[in-house]
Design a protein around this motif. Structure first.
Motif, mmCIF file in Angstrom:
data_model
loop_
_atom_site.group_PDB
_atom_site.id
_atom_site.type_symbol
_atom_site.label_atom_id
_atom_site.label_comp_id
_atom_site.label_asym_id
_atom_site.label_seq_id
_atom_site.Cartn_x
_atom_site.Cartn_y
_atom_site.Cartn_z
ATOM 1 N N ARG A 16 0.840 -1.239 -0.080
ATOM 2 C CA ARG A 16 0.002 0.194 0.129
ATOM 3 C C ARG A 16 1.170 1.231 0.019
ATOM 4 N N VAL A 17 0.643 2.282 -0.921
ATOM 5 C CA VAL A 17 1.171 3.272 -0.966
ATOM 6 C C VAL A 17 0.338 4.371 -0.763
ATOM 7 N N GLU A 18 0.515 4.902 0.449
ATOM 8 C CA GLU A 18 -0.633 6.117 0.924
ATOM 9 C C GLU A 18 -0.680 7.285 0.239
ATOM 10 N N GLU A 19 -1.480 8.162 0.438
ATOM 11 C CA GLU A 19 -1.560 9.412 -0.271
ATOM 12 C C GLU A 19 -0.234 10.332 -0.195
ATOM 13 N N GLY A 20 0.212 10.511 -1.405
ATOM 14 C CA GLY A 20 1.321 11.395 -1.546
ATOM 15 C C GLY A 20 2.807 10.694 -1.324
ATOM 16 N N ALA A 21 2.649 9.512 -0.962
ATOM 17 C CA ALA A 21 3.894 8.728 -0.615
ATOM 18 C C ALA A 21 4.429 8.248 -1.658
ATOM 19 N N ASP A 22 5.803 7.686 -1.585
ATOM 20 C CA ASP A 22 6.540 7.340 -2.875
ATOM 21 C C ASP A 22 7.597 6.327 -2.483
ATOM 22 N N LEU A 23 7.736 5.144 -3.224
ATOM 23 C CA LEU A 23 8.434 3.995 -2.873
ATOM 24 C C LEU A 23 9.094 3.231 -4.136
ATOM 25 N N THR A 24 10.201 2.768 -4.004
ATOM 26 C CA THR A 24 10.710 2.206 -5.035
ATOM 27 C C THR A 24 10.974 0.610 -4.633
ATOM 28 N N LEU A 25 10.267 -0.347 -5.364
ATOM 29 C CA LEU A 25 10.236 -1.692 -5.057
ATOM 30 C C LEU A 25 10.922 -2.627 -5.963
ATOM 31 N N VAL A 26 11.915 -3.497 -5.533
ATOM 32 C CA VAL A 26 12.694 -4.258 -6.635
ATOM 33 C C VAL A 26 12.502 -5.757 -6.202
ATOM 34 N N GLU A 27 11.880 -6.459 -7.195
ATOM 35 C CA GLU A 27 11.601 -7.889 -7.058
ATOM 36 C C GLU A 27 13.038 -8.464 -7.763
ATOM 37 N N ASP A 28 13.447 -9.432 -7.167
ATOM 38 C CA ASP A 28 14.487 -10.213 -7.697
ATOM 39 C C ASP A 28 14.328 -11.681 -7.582
ATOM 40 N N HIS A 29 13.796 -12.488 -8.648
ATOM 41 C CA HIS A 29 13.473 -13.811 -8.592
ATOM 42 C C HIS A 29 14.721 -14.696 -9.247
ATOM 43 N N ALA A 30 14.928 -15.757 -8.600
ATOM 44 C CA ALA A 30 15.957 -16.717 -8.951
ATOM 45 C C ALA A 30 15.694 -18.096 -8.407
ATOM 46 N N GLY A 31 16.051 -19.242 -9.309
ATOM 47 C CA GLY A 31 15.777 -20.400 -8.776
ATOM 48 C C GLY A 31 16.015 -21.252 -9.877
ATOM 49 N N ARG A 32 16.555 -22.507 -9.603
ATOM 50 C CA ARG A 32 16.843 -23.503 -10.597
ATOM 51 C C ARG A 32 15.633 -24.353 -10.978
ATOM 52 N N SER A 33 14.969 -24.818 -9.885
ATOM 53 C CA SER A 33 13.820 -25.889 -10.323
ATOM 54 C C SER A 33 12.832 -25.905 -9.406
ATOM 55 N N GLY A 34 11.687 -26.524 -9.776
ATOM 56 C CA GLY A 34 10.486 -26.392 -9.000
ATOM 57 C C GLY A 34 9.248 -25.673 -9.716
ATOM 58 N N LEU A 35 8.347 -25.230 -8.659
ATOM 59 C CA LEU A 35 7.217 -24.585 -9.258
ATOM 60 C C LEU A 35 7.188 -23.185 -8.236
ATOM 61 N N ALA A 36 7.257 -21.946 -8.932
ATOM 62 C CA ALA A 36 7.300 -20.624 -8.054
ATOM 63 C C ALA A 36 6.027 -20.018 -8.221
ATOM 64 N N MET A 37 5.159 -19.520 -7.485
ATOM 65 C CA MET A 37 4.080 -18.870 -7.869
ATOM 66 C C MET A 37 4.039 -17.535 -6.690
ATOM 67 N N VAL A 38 3.799 -16.639 -7.276
ATOM 68 C CA VAL A 38 3.831 -15.128 -6.713
ATOM 69 C C VAL A 38 2.902 -14.322 -6.983
ATOM 70 N N HIS A 39 2.101 -13.788 -6.178
ATOM 71 C CA HIS A 39 0.943 -12.791 -6.418
ATOM 72 C C HIS A 39 1.249 -11.537 -5.392
ATOM 73 N N LEU A 40 1.380 -10.388 -6.178
ATOM 74 C CA LEU A 40 1.376 -9.038 -5.905
ATOM 75 C C LEU A 40 0.422 -8.438 -5.852
ATOM 76 N N ASP A 41 -0.073 -7.588 -4.944
ATOM 77 C CA ASP A 41 -1.205 -6.616 -5.411
ATOM 78 C C ASP A 41 -0.664 -5.214 -4.668
ATOM 79 N N ALA A 42 -0.772 -4.244 -5.458
ATOM 80 C CA ALA A 42 -0.385 -2.806 -5.014
ATOM 81 C C ALA A 42 -1.466 -1.809 -5.109
ATOM 82 N N ARG A 43 -1.478 -1.182 -4.166
ATOM 83 C CA ARG A 43 -2.492 -0.153 -4.080
ATOM 84 C C ARG A 43 -1.810 1.279 -3.894
ATOM 85 N N LEU A 44 -2.155 2.367 -4.900
ATOM 86 C CA LEU A 44 -1.440 3.596 -4.949
ATOM 87 C C LEU A 44 -2.436 4.378 -4.563
#
Lengths: 246, 483, 450
Positions: free
Chosen positions: C192-220
């Motif tokens: 959640r980024v509230e009124e007038g606020a600011d943010l830099t968000l960095v996602e960094d995904h790595a892996g060799r095997s398997g199943l990776a599931m990610v759900h992100l929600d962002a509200r500005l």
């Protein structure tokens, strides 16, 4: 012919013109001069009846009848013509087709017979030649890819075909070299006559050397701050807008 | 002999749909509904050979197991396929018309009223016409002149008897009877349509044209057109269509198959002006059509041009399968929807051969409460090295309550293929409108002028004789769109 | 054995059955299980999945990415405890706050958020916090990816940037596979980024095997800014399925930069809804599909309010035997006057047996709009290639140079939006990925050329 009375105009709720008064008789050429942002283009658009220009007070009368509430085409039929500073490009519509469609629409509205293709062609060729508009230009889509000079020549060609009583020339000199300017001025002067009138809206004086006005008005802050004869334009040239308005 | 008169009903807009009249004429129909018996009835009416009846019956059986496609962006209540007639023909002495003398004068009058006189001396000199009325072909003009050039132009029901080998070889070879729900239905019950064969090296001496007219109520029209351009030949073909104004919907499910052999070219133009329904969406034709061409030979070319202004619903994707090396496919389309019309139309360009090229120019215009969708596929197969496609899709919106949608699918499996797609959507420019009006045009004429400019690239593809008509139709279709 | 038991003991379980069984076994142990509302939300999510099943190509949104084949055998669920991560973060920003996930668990979180407020999802669920519960509730347009993450997520992070706060340094979210056998992990992220606020968000995904599931929600909220950078660079044994839902209120500003450098199969579906007037969204990124890999980038930008703008620039490169997918919908709702929505998607095919599928789409229900999309597919310009070789560059180098140039516009844009330090990491990773692809092409050419 044209009476502008205490004209107040707002665009998007913001007042741009604040009480303009002006009376233009047949046979006269008036120049309205002013710096950027003085309301010159607003004046030309409101005269032509563009949407979004709200007349909050005052009146515009053409040959005694109010123009307020009339659509742009109805004003054109009555004999008003606006030459735009930046003529609009219309892709896919050839200049020839546009000229014929508009000329016949105006003729029809004035109760005149529409011109058939051959007689229209003759008329356009004759008028185009005077303005140095080549056939090739008539075949191209209207204003699309035209140079600044070509666009202005096309505007004056439209004027000569629509035969208005009153022409409003909005910054017609912008983007023209001296030869093109002369050509355009000759076109206007050739059209001008005792039954006609012109309102020349311009920032600079140079066009007025070729289209000589009988009256000059200085527009600033949405009002006419001074009026006078052609000598006023020369004074402006010497002392600038600040000097004249002061 | 028969007591007939033509009634002219026009809606309040008057000129908006001037083809909405009904010809009152005695008609023979198949029993209502769809069954094997009806399929046999149609086949028997046409005196078809055994193989064709079997072909129809196989399609019918397959169709019974199929369901309607649902992926298009069109909405309509379920169609009751049993509540329609699948065959209707003006009653006459003969099963087929040998000459105009056999044709009921009322029918001739109808066509004259539609602007298509069938008497050769009255016609445009360069155009031969096949006139299809409900389920039968009424007349085909200029046959002798065409025959001199070796061109066969006749109703498909006649071609089955006249040149069975060609029909048997090509019928269903481009659009197989199993292709899709409506094509399969058509295969089972198609009644008539045009057949064209252009022999090798022949440039067809005149424009060929078919005029489709639906007249009967509660009747579907299912025509089938087959055009074969043999090696090095050329043909330009145009179809037009109209229907009476009726308050119920009527189904039109046609199939058109084109085959271009080596160096052959087929130019296929459509001016579709089926009754579009009224302002509230009552009535109008459901136009569910399968059109496809195969460029089988090297350097062959198929070009589709369509002006779609009519129908309540249009579901139509004239496509090109580019098999021959260096073959070319083109699709030029104007689709105009107003009031409650819905159109989901576009094309498929399937590049199979080396150096194949395709070009798509689509101009969509939406007004009123209508929805317009361009849906197109460009697919390049691994062997189609050097394939090229260019697509331009522009949409124009008039008014706040309409919709314009663009759904291109681009699939490439060859690295040397170049595909370019561009699409724009915008409303009609206020600057342009004001400019035109300040030159004396009223709002409606200004819109018509600007729209005609917008669609010009496509109009130019139409044969001269029809471009002017199409231009008028564009303006008429948008009447009442600007308030 | 009873007859009923016999009937259910089929020789091969479908993927859906495997997942349902795994959920039944795991449900009681998931964080927050003691709260009926949390359990109910998870069960509802699983029920949603049970009905929808794994996405397959007969579903329009998954036309080009068929999961039912790829996931015929689903890896076992990752254990609930954290484990050592396979690799270090790709980014190294002095003093930034980083949350590190391994195998779906938060292995280490920052002491503080540097101005943002951070809560660990598993803890918030155990406490029964409403924000955590909300994160498990499905939105109307939820698909199977969102449903599975809601049902099975055992960790994640909830970020709040308070009204008016300016978070100076980026917040890092590093997601890694664990150093264990191939496993399935599910992570739920919420911002959640509230009124007038600011943010830099960095996602960094790595892996060799398997199943990776990610759900992100962002509200500005009104006037908020979020710069969101996403780097995803994974091995051929991994299936990566991610979904991000971003909603913007009035005058909010969202920038999404990405480099999707691949997994065996990867898909990121980014849904942006411009809900308040004057909101702006900018998307730019690059995707690569190496040999034998499948990369799917899907974007949906919905203009639901007047005077919003969106601009997308997306470029992809496909190696021989790779498959790339781009789907992009720009949708304008009735009444969203003054909309400007533009999209450009380009793809480059490097060699034979490569496939690219692009589906840009416009869906417009308002007339006062300016919308466009452009899409192109092709190979490197032969003239440019010749020119470089005529100037003495060997072919592989010339190809690498031109391919890099093709993506150059994206990296320049990333530098502009995220600064040189972050953008350079993305550029270097992408160039390494590209170099490997062009090497393969050169090698393949030598082997199978005519």
């Amino acid at each position: 012919m044209l009476e502008i009375e205490n004209l107040h105009v707002a665009v998007g709720g913001k007042a741009i013109l604040n009480g303009i008064g002006l009376r233009l008789n047949a046979g006269e050429i008036h120049a309205v001069m002013g710096p950027n942002g003085s309301g010159k283009s607003t004046l030309s658009y409101v005269l032509a009846g563009r949407d979004g220009y709200e007349v909050t007070e005052g009146d515009i009368r053409f040959e005694g009848e109010s123009l307020l509430g009339l659509a742009p085409d109805a004003r054109a039929a009555k004999g008003l013509f606006l030459a735009l500073q930046y003529p609009i490009e219309i892709p896919g519509v050839t200049t020839m087709n546009f000229l014929r469609t508009t000329t016949n629409a105006v003729r029809k509205a004035r109760g005149m017979a529409e011109l058939d293709a051959p007689s229209f062609l003759r008329l356009v060729r004759e008028r185009a030649k005077k303005l140095n508009v080549p056939d090739e230009m008539l075949k191209r889509a209207l204003n699309v890819g035209f140079s600044g000079g070509e666009k202005k020549r096309a505007e004056i060609l439209q004027m000569s075909l629509l035969e208005p009583k009153l022409a409003i020339l909005d910054e017609t000199d912008s983007g023209l070299d001296i030869d093109a300017l002369k050509l355009v001025a000759e076109g206007v002067n050739a059209w001008m006559g005792p039954e006609r009138a012109a309102l020349v809206i311009t920032h600079y004086q140079r066009l007025l050397k070729h289209i000589v006005p009988s009256h000059v008005h200085v527009l600033a802050g949405g009002r006419i701050v001074r009026s006078g004869g052609p000598e006023l334009a020369e004074e402006l040239e010497r002392v600038g807008y600040d000097g004249v308005a002061a | 002999m028969s007591e007939t008169k033509a009634t002219d009903i026009r809606d309040q807009a008057g000129e908006r749909y001037k083809y909405g009249f009904v010809t009152e004429i005695e008609t023979e129909r198949a029993p209502k509904g769809l069954s094997e018996e009806v399929v046999r009835f149609i086949s028997a009416k046409k005196g078809e050979p055994e193989w064709l009846l079997d072909w129809r019956l196989a399609a019918f059986r397959r169709w019974q197991a199929m369901s309607e496609p649902k992926w298009a962006r069109v909405h309509y209540p379920p169609i009751d396929f049993q509540n329609a007639y699948y065959y209707a023909a003006p009653k006459g002495k003969k099963a087929r018309y040998e000459s105009l003398d056999d044709v009921d004068p009322e029918l001739l009058k109808t066509y004259e009223k539609l602007g298509i006189p069938l008497q050769e001396q009255k016609m445009l000199a360069g155009v031969a016409v096949d006139a299809v009325f409900d389920s039968v072909s009424i007349a085909t003009t200029f046959r002798e002149k065409l025959a001199e050039a070796g061109v066969i132009f006749c109703p498909i029901s006649e071609a089955v008897h006249k040149c069975p080998e060609i029909v048997k070889q090509y019928l269903g070879s481009v659009v197989p009877p199993t292709d899709n729900f409506y094509a399969t239905l058509n295969s089972a019950v198609y009644s008539d349509g045009s057949f064209v064969y252009i022999p090798p090296g022949v440039r067809c001496p005149m424009e060929l044209s078919t005029y489709f007219r639906i007249n009967e109520a509660e009747t579907g029209q299912f025509e089938r057109t087959l055009i074969i351009a043999d090696k090095g030949s050329y043909v330009s073909y145009l179809e037009g269509c109209t229907a009476p104004m009726r308050s119920e919907h009527q189904l039109h499910a046609a199939v058109v198959e084109l085959v271009a052999l080596e160096d052959a070219e087929i130019k296929y133009s459509t001016v579709q002006n089926w009754y579009p329904g009224d302002a509230e969406g009552r009535g109008g034709i459901y136009n569910f059509v399968t059109k496809r061409g195969q460029c089988r030979g090297a350097r062959s070319k198929i070009s589709w041009t369509q002006v779609e202004t009519g129908s309540a619903i249009t579901w139509k994707y004239p496509s090109c399968v580019l098999m021959g090396e260096g073959s070319v496919g083109e699709f030029y389309s104007i689709a105009i929807v107003n009031n409650r019309q819905q159109a989901d139309t576009g094309t498929k360009m399937v590049h199979l051969g080396k150096g194949t090229r395709s070009r798509i120019i689509s101009k969509g215009i939406s007004a009123g409460h209508a929805d317009n969708t361009y849906r197109g596929l460009v697919s390049v197969h691994p062997k189609a090295s050097g394939a090229r496609n260019f697509t331009q899709c522009d949409s124009l919106l008039i008014g706040p309550d309409c919709g314009a949608h663009t759904v291109p699918y681009i699939e490439s499996r060859n690295p040397s293929a170049q595909i370019e797609h561009e699409a724009t959507t915008s409303k009609i420019s206020e600057d342009e409108l004001f400019y035109c009006m300040s030159r004396g045009l009223d709002a409606e004429s200004a819109v018509a002028l600007i729209v005609n400019g917008f669609v010009r690239d496509v109009l130019q593809q139409l044969p001269m004789e029809f471009a002017v008509e199409a231009q008028k139709l564009v303006a008429i279709s948008l009447e009442g769109a600007v308030g | 054995m009873t007859r009923a038991a016999e009937a259910t003991a089929k020789p091969v379980e479908t993927a859906e059955e495997q997942i349902l069984a795994a959920f039944s076994a795991r449900a009681g142990a998931l964080p927050g299980a003691r709260h009926p509302a949390v359990r109910a939300a998870r069960e509802e999510a699983m029920a949603h999945f049970a009905v929808a099943g794994l996405p397959h190509r007969r579903m329009e949104a998954w036309k080009y990415t068929d999961l039912s084949r790829r996931l015929s055998a689903v890896p076992g669920l990752a254990p609930l405890d954290a484990a050592p991560a396979e690799s270090a973060p790709a980014f190294d920003v002095a003093g930034w706050r980083v949350a590190r996930f391994a195998g779906g668990s938060l292995a280490s979180g920052p002491e503080d958020g540097g101005g943002a407020h951070l809560v660990r999802l598993s803890e918030a669920l155990d406490e029964g916090a409403s924000r955590a519960l909300d994160a498990l509730k499905l939105s109307e347009d939820a698909d199977s990816v969102a449903a599975l993450v809601a049902a099975l997520a055992h960790d994640g992070i909830l970020v709040t940037v308070p009204k008016g706060a300016h978070v100076a340094l980026p917040l890092g979210l590093v997601l890694r596979a664990a150093q264990r056998a191939p496993e399935a992990s599910f992570v739920r992220l919420s911002v959640r980024v509230e009124e007038g606020a600011d943010l830099t968000l960095v996602e960094d995904h790595a892996g060799r095997s398997g199943l990776a599931m990610v759900h992100l929600d962002a509200r500005l909220e009104a006037g908020a800014r979020l710069a969101h950078l996403r780097l995803q660079d994974e091995g051929a044994g991994l299936t990566h399925l991610a979904r991000s839902d971003v909603r913007l209120a009035r005058d909010a500003h969202y920038v999404h930069g990405f480099a999707s450098l691949g997994a065996g199969l990867s898909r990121h579906e980014l849904r942006i809804t411009l809900e308040g007037s004057g909101a702006q969204a900018r998307l730019l990124g690059a995707w690569l599909a190496g040999a034998g890999r499948h990369a799917d980038t899907t974007t949906l930008v919905r203009h639901a309010a007047p005077h919003c703008t969106s601009l997308q620039t997306i470029k992809g490169v496909v190696a021989p035997e790779g498959r790339g997918v781009f789907q992009g919908l720009v949708s304008v709702a009735r009444g969203a006057a003054g909309t400007s929505g533009h999209q450009l998607a380009k793809a480059l095919l490097l060699g034979p047996r490569a496939e690219v599928d692009q589906k840009p789409e416009l869906e417009i229900f308002a007339d006062d709009v300016k919308c466009s999309h452009g899409a192109s597919v092709g190979e490197l310009d032969e003239d440019a290639l010749f020119y470089l070789r005529a100037r003495g560059l060997p072919e592989p180098q010339a190809r690498a140079l031109l391919t890099g140039a093709f993506l150059g516009e994206i990296f320049d844009g990333l530098t502009e939006s995220f600064g040189g330090a972050l953008a350079d990491v993305v550029r270097v990773s992408a160039e390494a990925g590209l170099a490997a692809m062009t090497r393969d092409v050169a090698a393949g050419k030598a082997g199978s050329g005519p």
